[in-house]
Design an enzyme around this catalytic site. Structure first.
Site, PDB file in Angstrom:
ATOM      1  N   ALA A 127      45.330  -5.386 -11.651  1.00 32.46           N
ATOM      2  CA  ALA A 127      45.391  -4.617 -10.402  1.00 32.46           C
ATOM      3  C   ALA A 127      43.989  -4.514  -9.822  1.00 32.46           C
ATOM      4  O   ALA A 127      43.018  -4.367 -10.560  1.00 32.46           O
ATOM      5  CB  ALA A 127      45.934  -3.220 -10.677  1.00 32.46           C
ATOM      6  N   LYS A 128      43.900  -4.587  -8.508  1.00 29.09           N
ATOM      7  CA  LYS A 128      42.592  -4.422  -7.858  1.00 29.09           C
ATOM      8  C   LYS A 128      42.532  -2.966  -7.394  1.00 29.09           C
ATOM      9  O   LYS A 128      42.817  -2.645  -6.240  1.00 29.09           O
ATOM     10  CB  LYS A 128      42.483  -5.418  -6.702  1.00 29.09           C
ATOM     11  CG  LYS A 128      41.063  -5.661  -6.261  1.00 29.09           C
ATOM     12  CD  LYS A 128      40.959  -6.867  -5.358  1.00 29.09           C
ATOM     13  CE  LYS A 128      39.641  -6.874  -4.603  1.00 29.09           C
ATOM     14  NZ  LYS A 128      38.437  -6.921  -5.428  1.00 29.09           N
ATOM     15  N   ALA A 129      42.225  -2.085  -8.356  1.00 27.80           N
ATOM     16  CA  ALA A 129      42.279  -0.647  -8.091  1.00 27.80           C
ATOM     17  C   ALA A 129      40.868  -0.072  -8.025  1.00 27.80           C
ATOM     18  O   ALA A 129      39.989  -0.474  -8.803  1.00 27.80           O
ATOM     19  CB  ALA A 129      43.069   0.046  -9.191  1.00 27.80           C
TER      20      ALA A 129
END
Ligand code: PMP
Length: 316
Positions: free
Chosen positions: A157-159
């Protein structure tokens, strides 16, 4: 940074200086946001065009869903908003930052009652690791920080909160005199840079760590694998040990911000001749052709900004 005229916030185009949020925004406190980094290039074939736009929008929705955030817009609405924003900002090439975050309304760690807000900003941004780095390669060190483990977070995830990991590694690299950090995964295998995927060349073959090595499934990683294979190189996804970095003939990294940047030194060991090698140069040049619309073969990766959006600059 280079300010543009407008930022898109929750469906409205607002003036750059008015794109503000409350200090009790949930995401500001707990890192509850997901985002993308995308680029628009002034291509030779299609005019201003967003590179692999649909793939970035898809990854944004996947990142949001893994953190239980329902984006209150469709993929198509975000894609259209981005294209219109670029046109209205009159930018023929720019960096694009869509952000989805838990907004203002509740505090505490239970996030599901906080609203999900969305913004898109665009600005002029040169290559992240510098034009000199792209031309001659950068110096990197292996970080003492390990890449976030899948036991604790979601590497795919690109969190926003997850980037504290990259930030620690980046600061450490910078303070010790290197331009970039290479993070190992929790098993000690080579993983990725702070914002780039890695490729190692040895004996004419290209290797890159597999998706199971806790890395972000980079969109440029995918593009560069396709391009290298189309050029006739063998590309294998497999675990890479730290020593294989030192023994490599060539190393390069890929990312939207960094594009394709060669790595000429790791931990003070010169890689190969200490200069970007032939394989890196060949893949970099074909990749740059794809980004800048000089290649028919990859023209389907470009999402052109409709010309009518640029006429809105004068109108607004
Ligand atoms: N890894 C990390 C941790 C990143 O932040 C990025 C940049 N998004 C990448 C790899 C490269 O991904 P992409 O090619 O999609 O920009």
């Amino acid at each position: 940074m280079d300010a543009a005229d407008l930022i898109w916030m929750n469906g409205e185009f607002v003036a750059w200086d008015d794109a503000k949020i409350h200090v009790l925004t949930h995401g500001l406190h707990y890192g509850t946001g997901v985002f993308e980094g995308v680029r628009c290039y002034d291509t030779e074939s299609h005019g201003p065009a967003v590179f692999r736009h649909q793939e970035h929008v898809e990854r944004l929705f996947q990142s949001a869903s893994m953190y239980y955030m329902d984006i209150p817009f469709t993929r198509e609405q975000l894609r259209e908003a981005t294209l219109e924003l670029i046109g209205r900002n009159g930018q023929r090439s720019c960096y694009i930052r869509p952000l989805v975050y838990r907004g203002y309304g509740t505090m505490g760690l239970f996030p599901l009652d906080a609203p999900v807000d969305v913004s898109i900003a665009t600005w002029a941004w040169g290559s992240y690791l510098g034009d000199e780095g792209k031309a001659n390669g950068i110096r990197a060190r292996v970080s003492s920080w390990r890449r976030i483990s899948p036991d604790s977070l979601i590497p795919q995830a690109k969190a926003t909160g997850q980037y504290l990991n990259s930030i620690l590694a980046k600061i450490e690299a910078h303070k010790s005199g290197y331009e970039e950090a290479i993070l190992l995964d929790d098993h000690g295998y080579v993983c990725e840079g702070t914002g780039e995927n890695l490729f190692v060349v040895r004996g004419g073959k290209i290797f890159t760590p597999p998706l199971s090595s806790s890395l972000l499934d980079g969109i440029n990683r995918r593009s560069v694998i396709t391009i290298a294979e189309d050029l006739g190189f063998e590309v294998s996804e497999r675990q890479i040990s730290r020593a294989e970095l030192y023994l490599a003939d060539e190393i390069y990294c890929t990312g939207t911000a960094a594009e394709l940047t060669p790595i000429r030194e790791v931990d003070d060991h010169a890689i190969g001749t200490g200069k970007p090698g032939e394989v890196t140069r060949a893949v970099q040049s074909a990749f740059e052709d794809a980004l800048h619309g000089r290649s028919d073969r990859y023209a389907h990766w470009l999402d052109p900004v409709p010309a009518e959006h640029f006429s809105k600059v004068a109108a607004s």
